[in-house]
Write a protein that holds these residues in place. Sequence first.
Motif, PDB file in Angstrom:
ATOM      1  N   MET A 169      30.726  30.873  47.354  1.00  0.00           N
ATOM      2  CA  MET A 169      30.717  32.542  47.512  1.00  0.00           C
ATOM      3  C   MET A 169      29.517  33.134  46.775  1.00  0.00           C
ATOM      4  N   LYS A 170      28.881  33.941  47.494  1.00  0.00           N
ATOM      5  CA  LYS A 170      28.004  34.769  46.574  1.00  0.00           C
ATOM      6  C   LYS A 170      28.539  35.678  45.872  1.00  0.00           C
ATOM      7  N   PHE A 171      27.821  36.154  44.890  1.00  0.00           N
ATOM      8  CA  PHE A 171      28.588  36.681  43.768  1.00  0.00           C
ATOM      9  C   PHE A 171      28.839  38.263  44.300  1.00  0.00           C
ATOM     10  N   SER A 172      27.874  38.923  45.242  1.00  0.00           N
ATOM     11  CA  SER A 172      28.184  39.987  45.931  1.00  0.00           C
ATOM     12  C   SER A 172      29.538  40.000  46.487  1.00  0.00           C
ATOM     13  N   HIS A 173      29.983  39.062  47.128  1.00  0.00           N
ATOM     14  CA  HIS A 173      31.319  38.885  47.699  1.00  0.00           C
ATOM     15  C   HIS A 173      32.202  38.534  46.898  1.00  0.00           C
ATOM     16  N   SER A 174      32.067  37.799  45.838  1.00  0.00           N
ATOM     17  CA  SER A 174      32.912  37.519  44.665  1.00  0.00           C
ATOM     18  C   SER A 174      33.587  38.694  44.009  1.00  0.00           C
ATOM     19  N   ILE A 175      32.498  39.559  43.683  1.00  0.00           N
ATOM     20  CA  ILE A 175      32.750  40.916  43.183  1.00  0.00           C
ATOM     21  C   ILE A 175      33.726  41.784  43.670  1.00  0.00           C
ATOM     22  N   GLN A 176      33.359  41.772  45.181  1.00  0.00           N
ATOM     23  CA  GLN A 176      34.357  42.613  46.124  1.00  0.00           C
ATOM     24  C   GLN A 176      35.781  41.946  46.134  1.00  0.00           C
ATOM     25  N   PHE A 177      35.800  40.588  46.237  1.00  0.00           N
ATOM     26  CA  PHE A 177      36.998  39.934  46.372  1.00  0.00           C
ATOM     27  C   PHE A 177      37.904  39.963  45.141  1.00  0.00           C
ATOM     28  N   ASP A 192      41.706  49.727  43.270  1.00  0.00           N
ATOM     29  CA  ASP A 192      41.589  51.137  42.607  1.00  0.00           C
ATOM     30  C   ASP A 192      40.306  51.415  41.693  1.00  0.00           C
ATOM     31  N   TRP A 193      39.733  50.198  41.176  1.00  0.00           N
ATOM     32  CA  TRP A 193      38.809  50.491  40.188  1.00  0.00           C
ATOM     33  C   TRP A 193      37.379  50.080  40.865  1.00  0.00           C
ATOM     34  N   SER A 194      37.178  49.670  41.970  1.00  0.00           N
ATOM     35  CA  SER A 194      36.106  49.241  42.918  1.00  0.00           C
ATOM     36  C   SER A 194      34.709  50.034  42.608  1.00  0.00           C
ATOM     37  N   SER A 195      34.757  51.291  42.474  1.00  0.00           N
ATOM     38  CA  SER A 195      33.512  52.059  42.267  1.00  0.00           C
ATOM     39  C   SER A 195      33.222  51.811  40.842  1.00  0.00           C
ATOM     40  N   GLU A 196      34.042  51.333  39.823  1.00  0.00           N
ATOM     41  CA  GLU A 196      33.584  51.243  38.559  1.00  0.00           C
ATOM     42  C   GLU A 196      33.054  50.106  38.038  1.00  0.00           C
ATOM     43  N   TYR A 197      32.979  49.047  39.034  1.00  0.00           N
ATOM     44  CA  TYR A 197      32.210  47.879  38.626  1.00  0.00           C
ATOM     45  C   TYR A 197      30.726  47.872  38.737  1.00  0.00           C
ATOM     46  N   ILE A 198      30.206  47.042  38.295  1.00  0.00           N
ATOM     47  CA  ILE A 198      28.719  46.845  38.461  1.00  0.00           C
ATOM     48  C   ILE A 198      28.036  46.799  39.907  1.00  0.00           C
ATOM     49  N   SER A 199      27.126  47.712  40.319  1.00  0.00           N
ATOM     50  CA  SER A 199      26.734  47.815  41.741  1.00  0.00           C
ATOM     51  C   SER A 199      25.489  46.880  41.594  1.00  0.00           C
ATOM     52  N   TYR A 200      26.164  45.541  41.966  1.00  0.00           N
ATOM     53  CA  TYR A 200      25.257  44.262  42.068  1.00  0.00           C
ATOM     54  C   TYR A 200      24.569  44.258  43.253  1.00  0.00           C
ATOM     55  N   SER A 201      25.051  44.771  44.416  1.00  0.00           N
ATOM     56  CA  SER A 201      24.236  44.713  45.518  1.00  0.00           C
ATOM     57  C   SER A 201      22.914  45.692  45.612  1.00  0.00           C
ATOM     58  N   ASN A 202      23.179  46.969  44.938  1.00  0.00           N
ATOM     59  CA  ASN A 202      22.186  47.982  44.549  1.00  0.00           C
ATOM     60  C   ASN A 202      21.045  47.442  43.775  1.00  0.00           C
ATOM     61  N   LEU A 203      21.506  46.698  42.667  1.00  0.00           N
ATOM     62  CA  LEU A 203      20.745  46.050  41.685  1.00  0.00           C
ATOM     63  C   LEU A 203      19.531  45.121  42.563  1.00  0.00           C
ATOM     64  N   LYS A 204      20.243  44.254  43.499  1.00  0.00           N
ATOM     65  CA  LYS A 204      19.579  43.152  44.278  1.00  0.00           C
ATOM     66  C   LYS A 204      18.354  43.879  45.144  1.00  0.00           C
ATOM     67  N   LYS A 205      18.958  45.027  45.544  1.00  0.00           N
ATOM     68  CA  LYS A 205      17.952  45.581  46.707  1.00  0.00           C
ATOM     69  C   LYS A 205      16.772  46.301  45.866  1.00  0.00           C
ATOM     70  N   LEU A 206      17.184  46.691  44.487  1.00  0.00           N
ATOM     71  CA  LEU A 206      15.850  47.227  43.710  1.00  0.00           C
ATOM     72  C   LEU A 206      15.103  46.102  43.328  1.00  0.00           C
ATOM     73  N   ILE A 207      15.580  44.810  43.210  1.00  0.00           N
ATOM     74  CA  ILE A 207      14.810  43.904  42.580  1.00  0.00           C
ATOM     75  C   ILE A 207      13.751  43.521  43.866  1.00  0.00           C
ATOM     76  N   TYR A 208      14.371  43.427  45.110  1.00  0.00           N
ATOM     77  CA  TYR A 208      13.570  43.133  46.050  1.00  0.00           C
ATOM     78  C   TYR A 208      12.443  44.017  46.444  1.00  0.00           C
ATOM     79  N   GLN A 209      12.928  45.688  46.424  1.00  0.00           N
ATOM     80  CA  GLN A 209      11.504  46.543  46.452  1.00  0.00           C
ATOM     81  C   GLN A 209      10.789  46.387  45.101  1.00  0.00           C
ATOM     82  N   LEU A 210      11.021  46.070  44.044  1.00  0.00           N
ATOM     83  CA  LEU A 210      10.183  45.859  43.026  1.00  0.00           C
ATOM     84  C   LEU A 210       9.161  44.784  43.253  1.00  0.00           C
TER      85      LEU A 210
END
Length: 838
Positions: A1-9, A14-32
Motif C-alpha cells: 500500500m502506498k504511504f499516502s493511502h496508508s496514512i489515510q487508512f 478526528d485528527w485527520s487534518s493534523e497529520y503530515i500533508s504527505y500528498s501535498n508534499l509529493k505534489k510540491l516535489i514534482y513541481q520543483l
Amino acid sequence: MKFSHSIQFNAVPDWSSEYISYSNLKKLIYQLEKQVVNQGTVDSDDTEASALIRAEPVQPIPTFRRALDHELKKIVTFYASKEKELRKELAILEIDAQDYIHLRTNHGSNARPIDGQPDDSITGNSRPSAIDEHGENGSDYDGASDTEAEGEQSRRLITKPVTTRSDSTGSAFNRDRLRMSRRNSQSEQDFYHDVYKALVDGRSNLNKRTIQLFVSLRELKSYSQLNKTGFTKALKKFDKTLETNLRPAYLEEKVNKAHPFRKETMDHLDEAIAKVEGLYADIITGNNLDQAKRELRLHLREHVVWERNTVWRDMIGIERKAQAAKMGLGRNVLGAEPEDDKIRLLGDEVDTSLMRYVNTPVGRVRCPKWLFSSDFFMLLGVIAIFTVCLSVKLFDTPEQQNCFAILVFVSLLWATEIIPLFVTSMLVPFLVVVFRVLRDDVSKVRLEPKDASKTIFAAMWTPVIMLLLGGFTIAAALSKYDIAKLFATTILNKAGTKPKVVLVANMFVAMFASMWISNVAAPVLCFSLIEPMLRTLPIESKFPKPLIMGIALASNIGGMASPIASPQNVIALQNMSPAPSWGEWFFVALPVSIISILIIWVVLLLIYRPARGTVIVSIRPPKDKFTGTQYFISIVTLVTIVLWCVSHQLEHIIGDMGVVAIIPLVLFFGTGILTKEDFNNFLWTIIMLAGGGLSLGKAVNSSGLLQVIAENISKQVAGMGLYGVFVIFAGIVLVVATFISHTVAALIFLPIVAEVGASMPDPHPRILVMGVALMCSAAMGLPTSGFPNMTAIMMENPQNGRRYLRVKHFLHTGVPSSVLTYLIVITIGWGLMRVIGF
C-alpha cells in the motif's frame, strides 16, 4: 500500500487534518522537479531567453524546507495540546481510582445488593474475564459493561447518572454522599446497599474511562510514529527525485529534536500507558497485570478494526463515486424505477440499474438487464450455430461431426469473449465427454464417457503446463525482488538524454523484460520506469507518444523472443514434435525480434519526429547493492535457462523441459523466497486457457477431424511449395490475431497448421508451427490486439488527465509495424529456421 493511502487508512479520523500533508508534499516535489528541468532547458538552449524568462534560479531545497517546517510546526502544536489534555485526564483518573480502591478496601466486603451475595468484582477478588471465558480473541466481551448479571443489578440499583471523563470535577462516586447516606439511613443494611451502588457505578465508570484513555494514549503514540515515517518518506522522495541529500540533516536537526519525536517524550508516553494498565489491573482484573494488558489490547484492536472498517468503507465509496462519474453512470437509467433506485438483498444494497422491468400479461416483471444486452443475443446466436453444426451432417463419423461442432462453438466463444476465455476452456472437457468425441488411439473405437474423462483430463496436464508454471515462478521471483527493475534502470541510465537513444533503449528493455517476466508484466514495469520522465516533459511535447507506443510494440515483439514469454509459444511447443530446445528457439527468435524492433524504431522516428530541444531527465541508476537473495535467484534462473537450452542433450536424464521447471519451483518456494500468496497470484486463468487448448487439440486429433481438415486444406494448396503455404498461413494468422487474442489464435490455428505441414509431400510441420507462433505475437495493429497495447492506451498525462494515445495512433503505427514484422518473419525467420533444419 502506498504511504499516502496508508496514512489515510491508519489516521485517527478526528485528527485527520493534523497529520503530515504527505500528498501535498509529493505534489510540491514534482513541481520543483519540473521547474528544475525547465530551468535547465532554458539555460542550455537560449541564454538570452533565460534572462528574460527567469528572474532568479529555482531553489528547491529552501522551498521544500519551508513546507516541511510548516508541517512540523502544525504537528508539534497539536501533539502538545493533546498530550496536555490526556495527562490531565490521567491525573483525574488516578484520583478517582484511589477513591474507589479506598472504599472497596474499607467497605467492599460488606457491600451487598438487595437479597444478593457480594460480588467478587467489587470486593477486590479476581474473577474470570471475558478473555478467559471466550479466548483471547473472544468477541462476546463488552468493554462498556461486565457480566449480564452484574449489568442487570447495576440497572436496578443505580439511581443517579455517573460522571464521565469529560467532567473534570466529578469522580466515580462521592465520599460525602456516602457519609450523609450513612447518617440518614434507617439501618446499616441501607448504608451497605448505597455502598454497593456506589462501587458498581464507580467500577463501570472507571472501566469505560480507563479503556478510552488507553486507546487515546496509544493513538497519540501512533500519531507520532506515523508522522515521523511521513517526514522520512517525503525527504527520501525529495532526495531521490531532485538528487539532493537533505534527509539526514533535516531529520537530525529538526525532526528528531521536535517534542513529539524525542526519545524522552516516547518514554513518558509509555509510562502513562503503563500507569493506565496498572489502574485497569487494580480496578478490573484483581491486580492481574498480564490479564489487564491482554484485555486492553483486545479493546484497542476492536476499536481500530471498527474505525478502520469505517474509514475503508468511506474510501471505497468515494472511489466508486468518482469511477461512476468518470464513466457517466447515473441514476434512473432505462428500466429503473425513479422512486426505487435500490433494492435490498440479504442486507446489501443492489443497484437496480442492473435490472429492467418488462410488461407481461401477468404484470410487470423485474428481469436482469443482461437478458437484453447484445452479448446475450450473441450467445444465443453462437448456441444456434452449435446446434446447426450438430444437426447438419458434414462428416462421415459422429465423432468428427460432434468434434467439428465443439470446435466451432468454442472458437466463437473465444473470439467473441462473451464469457471469460478460461471459462470457455473449462467447458471443453465437459463437451468432449458428453458428446463422446474421443476414440481409442489403436482400435479407433469410440471411448465410453468414463474412459474419455480420464483421457481428456490427462491431456490438460502435460509437461508444457509445468514449463508454464516454471516461467511464472521465475517471473514472480525476478519481479518481487526487483531484479528486473534493477537491470532495467541500469540499462536506461546508460541511455543518456537523447530522445532517439532513450526511445530505442526503452524498447529493448521492454523486449528483454518480456522474455522473462512475460509480455503482460513487462509493459507495466517499463511504464512505471518512465513516469518520472513523462512528468517533467511539457504538455506539448511529442516524445511521450512514440515512447509509450514503442514500449507497447516492443513488448509484443518480446512475446516471441523466448518459449515462456507468452502462452502462444508454450502452445507451439506442444504442437512441435520434437519440441525445439531453448537454444534453437533463441537462434530463430532473437534475430527476428532485434531486427523488428530496430525497424519499428525507425518507423516511430519517421512518423512522430520527436521535437528538437526536448530535454529528458535521465533514469537514475540504482544505488542499492545486490543482496544474497538476489544473487541466489539470478543463479537459479540462469541455471534453469541453461538446462532448458540443452534439454535435448539431457533427455536421457531429465526427459522433458517440464521436469526442469520443477527446479525453480522447489528452490524458490521451498526456501521461502516465494510464498503461497505468490503461488496463488499466478496467472491461473492462462494455465486453464492453455489446458483447455490442449484438451481441444487432443479431441480434434483423436476424433480424426484434424486429419480431415488437413487433407482438405492440403488439396486447396496443392501444387504450392512449403514456402507458399508458410506465407499464406502467416498472413492469415496475422489478420486473425489482430482482432482476437494472440493466445486464442494460437489455440485455433497451431494444431491445424501442424497437421497440414505433416500431410504435405515434403513434411516440415515444425517450420509452419514456429512461423505461425511468431506471427501471433507480431499482430499489434489495434489497441485490443494484446495486453501491452491495452496497457499503453490507458496511460494518461498527469498534468491534464488525458490519454497520450488514441486508436488512430495504433492504426498508423501498429499496422505498418505488424506488416514489416511479417516480412521479416517470412524472410529472415524462414531462412534461420531452414538453417537449423526445421
